[in-house]
Design an enzyme around this catalytic site. Structure first.
Site, short mmCIF file in Angstrom:
data_model
loop_
_atom_site.label_atom_id
_atom_site.label_comp_id
_atom_site.label_asym_id
_atom_site.label_seq_id
_atom_site.Cartn_x
_atom_site.Cartn_y
_atom_site.Cartn_z
N ARG A 175 21.92 31.43 41.27
CA ARG A 175 21.32 32.41 42.18
C ARG A 175 21.46 33.81 41.60
O ARG A 175 22.36 34.10 40.82
CB ARG A 175 22.01 32.35 43.54
N LYS A 192 18.00 27.98 49.25
CA LYS A 192 18.89 28.93 49.92
C LYS A 192 18.12 29.97 50.74
O LYS A 192 18.64 30.50 51.72
CB LYS A 192 19.80 29.62 48.90
N HIS A 213 27.27 26.74 56.68
CA HIS A 213 27.26 26.33 55.27
C HIS A 213 28.38 25.30 55.10
O HIS A 213 29.51 25.64 54.77
CB HIS A 213 27.50 27.55 54.37
N SER A 220 29.94 27.03 46.93
CA SER A 220 29.59 26.14 45.82
C SER A 220 30.80 25.93 44.90
O SER A 220 31.49 26.89 44.54
CB SER A 220 28.44 26.72 45.01
N LYS A 232 32.37 20.41 48.68
CA LYS A 232 31.71 19.94 49.90
C LYS A 232 30.94 18.64 49.67
O LYS A 232 31.08 17.68 50.40
CB LYS A 232 30.75 21.00 50.44
N THR A 233 30.10 18.64 48.64
CA THR A 233 29.25 17.48 48.37
C THR A 233 30.09 16.28 47.97
O THR A 233 29.90 15.17 48.47
CB THR A 233 28.24 17.81 47.25
N ASP A 251 25.31 20.09 52.78
CA ASP A 251 25.41 21.52 52.52
C ASP A 251 25.09 22.43 53.71
O ASP A 251 25.69 23.48 53.84
CB ASP A 251 24.50 21.89 51.35
N ARG A 301 22.74 20.78 38.03
CA ARG A 301 22.50 20.32 39.40
C ARG A 301 21.62 19.08 39.43
O ARG A 301 20.81 18.84 38.54
CB ARG A 301 21.81 21.41 40.21
#
Length: 528
Positions: A55, A197, A216, A234, A238-239, A253, A317
């Site tokens: 990003r 996003k 988030h 990130s 989490k994933t 997410d 990713r």
């Protein structure tokens, strides 16, 4: 979701070669024909994004107008641009895209709960970006597509480069959001994550106005219907941690928490691939197959992905539909959370690997949103950097953090959710001296929290952070649980812990609206 104004109508919607809601095989055909990417041995499409491999926060702006002016929390995160600047650049981009031989349109939804979902459309210059959008958002049924009326539009033109002096941008890249005209304008960057996003930022603006907390976080649900949320930026896990073979995945997410319970905002997953292996993360590894998109992942001559290769970026990713995960909740909804996990990748190595939070501590750490920004998640970040991101998602929050924090506090009270702080970062020393917490240990700690095994165990209070640390967790060596015990140099630990406590206090000074109970729930910094 009720809309106030229709999105800006423009010539792209009637483009002679606008390809609308192509199937996955059709999109892959176009990607290969246009030489935008290659087909890998797993069946996934591999594409690269040039110099923008993460990003670009400095290039994101929100249009300041009569709709947004009084609602948006303006500052370094939510940078403002004037309406005429948006209009001028918008016209340039539209004229640029009109000359393209073909464009790609995806019509779908954000939000699995039909009461709160947002009809969206994404118009792409690249076919692989359109495949990305198809896999990350919610695909409509044939009937829904016939009646689909977009309430927000993303226009993505990665090969259009802005001129900062003429266009009012910070660089050649730009992400402009207009809540009045309900348009997101993206250009100059090929990083597909900007598409995902930007829609999340829009949902973070719209949902709270309907008394729905946008979050988030990842979420899953157990066999008994018990729901867990995993907050974190990130790279905090989490994933990975929500992909549990014994629990059904709601989403990885982005979620909303409303009167009906928790619902996924997306229809897919956007997983980090760095050092991905079938042994450590089998569900994610196996999910990357035909129709998935691999972003900046290096493949060998046999077109086998090498997830250990970071020559392009550490922020590699994979985008895939949530259906590629075997154990998912259908639809992507569940009840109200029993357990809330705050994930942090602490590079100082001083936060406990797991601790139970009071409501006041939960509010303090939610507002603080501490973690270490990991390499590759943003341009220019090459090693972990301590950062505080309010609500574990500051870059995506158009409203004041107190808005989301207040809603979370009310829901914790209403549904008596248990809250834990889990450190997936370093142990035995700070970054460069210690080592990353073993994933197997973290999984064991979270399993114990979700199963209620930590509700009655003996705890000890951390003298600096004031956190209640379990003395025993099944499957985890006792000495790992107390951070200072893992350090050889105890004086160095205390110095590092006090340094982090000072950073907490300094960061929290801006939350002047926080009650004294919440302020006092922070670290006990012995400042002078």
């Amino acid at each position: 979701m009720k809309m106030v104004e229709k999105p800006l109508v423009n010539e792209l919607y009637t483009h002679n070669h606008l390809q609308t809601n192509l199937t996955v095989p059709q999109l892959i055909e176009r990607i290969l024909d246009r030489e935008e990417g290659m087909l890998t041995a797993t069946g996934a499409v591999q594409a690269t994004t040039g110099k923008y491999t993460g990003r670009s926060p400095r290039d994101k702006f929100i249009v300041s107008d009569e709709v947004s002016e009084k609602n948006v929390d303006w500052g370094t995160v939510n940078q403002s641009i004037e309406e005429q600047v948006f209009d001028k650049l918008y016209r340039k981009v539209i004229n640029y895209l009109q000359d393209k031989k073909e464009l790609f349109q995806f019509k779908g939804f954000a939000g699995a709960d039909h009461d709160y979902r947002l009809p969206i459309q994404v118009i792409n210059e690249y076919a692989w970006h359109n495949l990305f959008a198809r896999q990350l958002f919610i695909t409509p049924t044939a009937e829904e597509l016939l009646n689909h009326q977009p309430a927000f539009t993303v226009v993505s033109a990665p090969t259009f480069k802005a001129n900062p002096e003429q266009d009012g941008t910070n660089s050649e890249a730009f992400i402009f959001v207009s809540f009045k005209k309900r348009v997101i304008l993206i250009g100059g960057t090929e990083y597909a994550g900007e598409i995902k996003k930007s829609i999340f930022s829009v949902m973070n603006y719209l949902l709270p106005q309907q008394n729905v907390l946008s979050m988030h976080c990842s979420a899953n649900v157990g066999k008994e219907g018990d729901v867990a949320l995993f907050f974190g930026l990130s790279g905090t896990g989490k994933t990975t941690l929500s992909a549990d073979p014994y629990r059904r995945l709601i989403g990885d997410d982005e979620h909303g928490w409303g009167p009906n319970g928790v619902f996924n905002i997306e229809g897919g997953c956007y997983a980090k691939c760095i050092n991905l292996s079938k042994e450590k993360e089998p569900q994610i590894f196996d999910a990357i197959r035909f129709g998935s998109v691999l972003e900046n992942v290096i493949v060998d001559k046999a077109r086998i992905p090498n997830y250990n290769d970071t020559s392009l970026t550490e922020n590699t990713r994979a985008a895939y539909p949530i259906e590629n995960i075997d154990n998912i909740a259908i639809p992507s909804m569940a009840g109200h959370p029993n357990t809330i996990i705050f994930l942090t990748a602490d590079a100082s190595g001083t936060l406990p690997p797991i601790s139970k939070l009071t409501k006041e501590q939960a509010m303090y750490h939610f507002l603080s949103g501490y973690t270490s920004k990991l390499a590759g998640t943003e341009r220019g970040v090459t090693e972990p950097q301590a950062t505080f991101s309010a609500c574990f998602g500051s870059p995506f929050l158009p409203l004041a953090p107190s808005t989301y924090a207040r809603m979370l506090g009310e829901k914790i009270d209403a549904y008596q959710s248990n809250v834990f702080l889990v450190n997936t970062g370093w142990t035995g020393g700070s970054y460069g001296v210690g080592k990353r917490m073993k994933l197997s240990y973290t999984r064991a700690m979270i399993h114990a929290a979700l199963e209620g095994e930590l509700n009655s165990v003996e705890t000890t209070k951390d003298s600096i952070f004031g956190l209640e640390i379990p003395m025993q967790v099944p499957g985890v060596p006792d000495e790992v649980l107390i951070p200072i015990n893992t350090w050889k140099d105890k004086a160095a630990y205390k110095e590092a812990a006090q340094s982090l406590a000072m950073k907490f206090h300094k960061n929290f000074e801006k939350f002047t609206e926080a009650s004294s109970d919440i302020v006092q729930a922070g670290p006990m910094y012995q400042g002078k």
